[in-house]
Design a protein around this motif. Structure first.
Motif, PDB file in Angstrom:
ATOM      1  N   MET A  32       0.815  -1.209   0.000  1.00 53.16           N
ATOM      2  CA  MET A  32       0.000   0.000   0.000  1.00 53.16           C
ATOM      3  C   MET A  32       0.850   1.261   0.000  1.00 53.16           C
ATOM      4  SD  MET A  32      -3.083  -1.050   2.634  1.00 53.16           S
ATOM      5  CE  MET A  32      -3.801   0.599   2.515  1.00 53.16           C
ATOM      6  N   ASP A  33       2.093   1.161   0.466  1.00 53.68           N
ATOM      7  CA  ASP A  33       2.968   2.334   0.494  1.00 53.68           C
ATOM      8  C   ASP A  33       3.442   2.757  -0.890  1.00 53.68           C
ATOM      9  OD1 ASP A  33       2.774   2.890   3.124  1.00 53.68           O
ATOM     10  OD2 ASP A  33       4.752   2.140   3.712  1.00 53.68           O
TER      11      ASP A  33
ATOM     12  N   SER B  46       1.574   3.938  -2.886  1.00 60.26           N
ATOM     13  CA  SER B  46       0.804   5.170  -3.108  1.00 60.26           C
ATOM     14  C   SER B  46       1.595   6.411  -2.705  1.00 60.26           C
ATOM     15  CB  SER B  46      -0.509   5.115  -2.320  1.00 60.26           C
ATOM     16  OG  SER B  46      -0.246   4.983  -0.929  1.00 60.26           O
ATOM     17  N   ARG B  47       2.485   6.280  -1.714  1.00 63.12           N
ATOM     18  CA  ARG B  47       3.377   7.376  -1.287  1.00 63.12           C
ATOM     19  C   ARG B  47       2.600   8.684  -1.087  1.00 63.12           C
ATOM     20  NH1 ARG B  47       8.710   6.367  -1.440  1.00 63.12           N
ATOM     21  NH2 ARG B  47       9.377   4.422  -2.457  1.00 63.12           N
ATOM     22  N   THR B  48       1.766   8.717  -0.067  1.00 65.45           N
ATOM     23  CA  THR B  48       0.926   9.888   0.183  1.00 65.45           C
ATOM     24  C   THR B  48       1.457  10.792   1.291  1.00 65.45           C
ATOM     25  OG1 THR B  48      -0.398   8.531   1.704  1.00 65.45           O
ATOM     26  CG2 THR B  48      -1.157   8.688  -0.571  1.00 65.45           C
TER      27      THR B  48
ATOM     28  N   GLY C 276       5.565   6.437   2.320  1.00 66.63           N
ATOM     29  CA  GLY C 276       4.312   5.760   2.624  1.00 66.63           C
ATOM     30  C   GLY C 276       3.890   5.924   4.077  1.00 66.63           C
TER      31      GLY C 276
ATOM     32  N   HIS D 289      -4.945  10.489   6.640  1.00 67.94           N
ATOM     33  CA  HIS D 289      -4.987   9.460   5.591  1.00 67.94           C
ATOM     34  C   HIS D 289      -6.090   8.455   5.920  1.00 67.94           C
ATOM     35  CE1 HIS D 289      -1.088  11.042   4.161  1.00 67.94           C
ATOM     36  NE2 HIS D 289      -0.793  11.134   5.443  1.00 67.94           N
TER      37      HIS D 289
ATOM     38  N   TYR E  30      -6.590   5.278   3.447  1.00 63.94           N
ATOM     39  CA  TYR E  30      -5.490   4.330   3.632  1.00 63.94           C
ATOM     40  C   TYR E  30      -5.687   3.537   4.911  1.00 63.94           C
ATOM     41  CZ  TYR E  30      -0.655   2.649   4.061  1.00 63.94           C
ATOM     42  OH  TYR E  30       0.470   1.865   4.194  1.00 63.94           O
TER      43      TYR E  30
END
Length: 421
Positions: free
Chosen positions: A49-50, A52-54, A93, A139, A142
């Protein structure tokens, strides 16, 4: 005729030595394997899921500052920070950001604990809670997806470990890994829903109070309606407090209730609330004993892991005398020395040669397995201890024998046959 008085709760609590059987149960290989697989699944999910780097981070700094640090140290400046580095900053992430931060705070708390600085331990624990709050606030999507994955994984593991612990504690049986996992998957709907039942009830009752607040927006009559129905709102608030206390204190008994008695999610939740409010002092006492004993066992397991790593590295170091081009030991180039507070060492070594980089990565992965095993012990101990506590509470409240456990197929309670006198 005078009646004989029943002994006090402290007398019933003499059952607490049963909790000291937890360590031997927690180190059972099948439980450790189940817990290790669960932790692996959760970490892999976070790692994937990281992509996505949000999370925004400052670029080109030795000690990378992320929005999490800004959130904790200067929350009023967070929006300005995000605006400044939204386009020029680096990205990372949520999972790895929380992992690095909580790991750092954990090691600091561990050192503070050995220094008997309990105030610092509490501060570090508070920072970890605030960090999780940051993730949920900033987030939410996420966190919702990750929570569902982590909750599902822990439900299967919790059901498997609790079932194994129940059979081992009640009848001395040690079911295999396949049988334990089969039970966790079979009871997955109840295991998944049980902790969510009180949450859903709290949200349902709370929505009625919110609706009353919405009515309060009506001109003139709104405030009168709110005031007139305030008593009902207070009753709803008391119900929410009741549900919240029961859910917080009784959460640890829900999985054991399903594993021991084959209950569904509603009966497991009801059973946990019943035990919490019927005998709160016993529950608190058992939990405190398990927490103290678990802390001692954790220190022992971590010390064993640190000794394992140190001894292995020392003997390998004796056999390696070749140095790298920089004059450093070849072993030091691929394996950073570990400490009790940091089993992985200070960093991942980055040697110049390709073979050295590959070796450094492999060493780090094997050390992760050791660390994961230590964490797996914590998970196994938690579920095993709460299974024993559930059995003790069930005997005190319901007068059910400790050796009574449900069958795998029918949920009917059975106990071993009594030996003839």
């Amino acid at each position: 005729m005078a009646t004989e008085k029943k002994p006090g709760w402290w007398f019933d609590s003499l059952l607490f030595p049963e909790i000291f059987r937890t360590f031997r149960m927690a180190v059972q290989p099948s439980k450790i394997i189940v817990a290790f697989m669960t932790i692996t699944v959760i970490c892999l999910a976070g790692w994937l899921m990281d992509f996505s780097r949000t999370v925004v981070a400052t670029p080109d700094t030795e000690l990378k500052v992320t929005e999490l640090q800004v959130y904790l140290e200067a929350p009023n400046s967070l929006d300005a920070y995000l605006e400044s580095f939204r386009d020029t900053g680096e990205r990372t992430g949520v999972f790895i950001t929380l992992w690095d931060f909580i790991s750092e705070r954990y090691h600091q708390a561990l050192r503070a604990l050995f220094d008997l600085s309990f105030t610092d331990v509490a501060d570090h624990a508070k920072d970890c809670v605030r960090a999780i709050g940051w993730a949920i606030e900033r987030h939410p999507v996420y966190c919702m997806i990750f929570f569902i994955i982590a909750h599902a994984a822990f439900c299967v593991a919790g059901g498997a470990i609790c079932r194994t612990a129940a059979l081992q504690f009640a009848q001395g049986e040690k079911p295999g890994l396949t049988e334990a996992m089969r039970f966790g998957l079979k009871k997955f709907p109840s295991l998944f829903a049980a902790p969510l039942v009180p949450v859903g009830a709290i949200l349902a009752v709370g929505s009625s109070i919110v609706l009353l607040g919405v009515v309060g927006n009506l001109p003139y009559a709104g405030e009168i309606i709110v005031a007139g129905l305030l008593l009902l709102a207070l009753v709803a608030g008391a119900l929410i407090a009741f549900l919240s206390i029961g859910a917080s204190a009784g959460f640890s008994l829900m999985f054991p209730a399903i594993a021991y008695d084959g209950l569904d999610c509603y009966d497991a939740t009801s059973r946990s609330y019943n035990y919490i409010y019927a005998k709160p002092w016993q529950m608190g006492f058992y939990t405190a004993v398990a927490a103290v004993y678990g802390s001692v066992c954790y220190v022992f397991v971590r010390l064993f892991a640190a000794l394992l790593i140190w001894v292995t590295r020392c003997f390998i170091d004796i056999g390696i005398w070749v140095e790298t081009d920089t004059g450093a030991s070849k072993l030091d180039a691929i394996w950073s020395p570990a400490r009790f507070a940091s089993l992985l060492g200070n960093h991942i070594p980055d040697p110049s040669s390709l073979s050295g980089r590959i070796a450094g990565i492999l060493v780090y992965l094997f050390l992760l397995v050791v660390v994961g095993t230590v964490v797996s012990f914590i998970v196994s101990f938690y579920f095993s201890a709460n299974t024993i506590i559930y059995a003790l509470m069930r005997q005190i409240v319901d007068k059910t024998a400790l050796d009574t456990v449900s069958t795998d197929s029918t949920s009917a309670q059975v106990s071993p046959p009594k030996q003839p006198a």
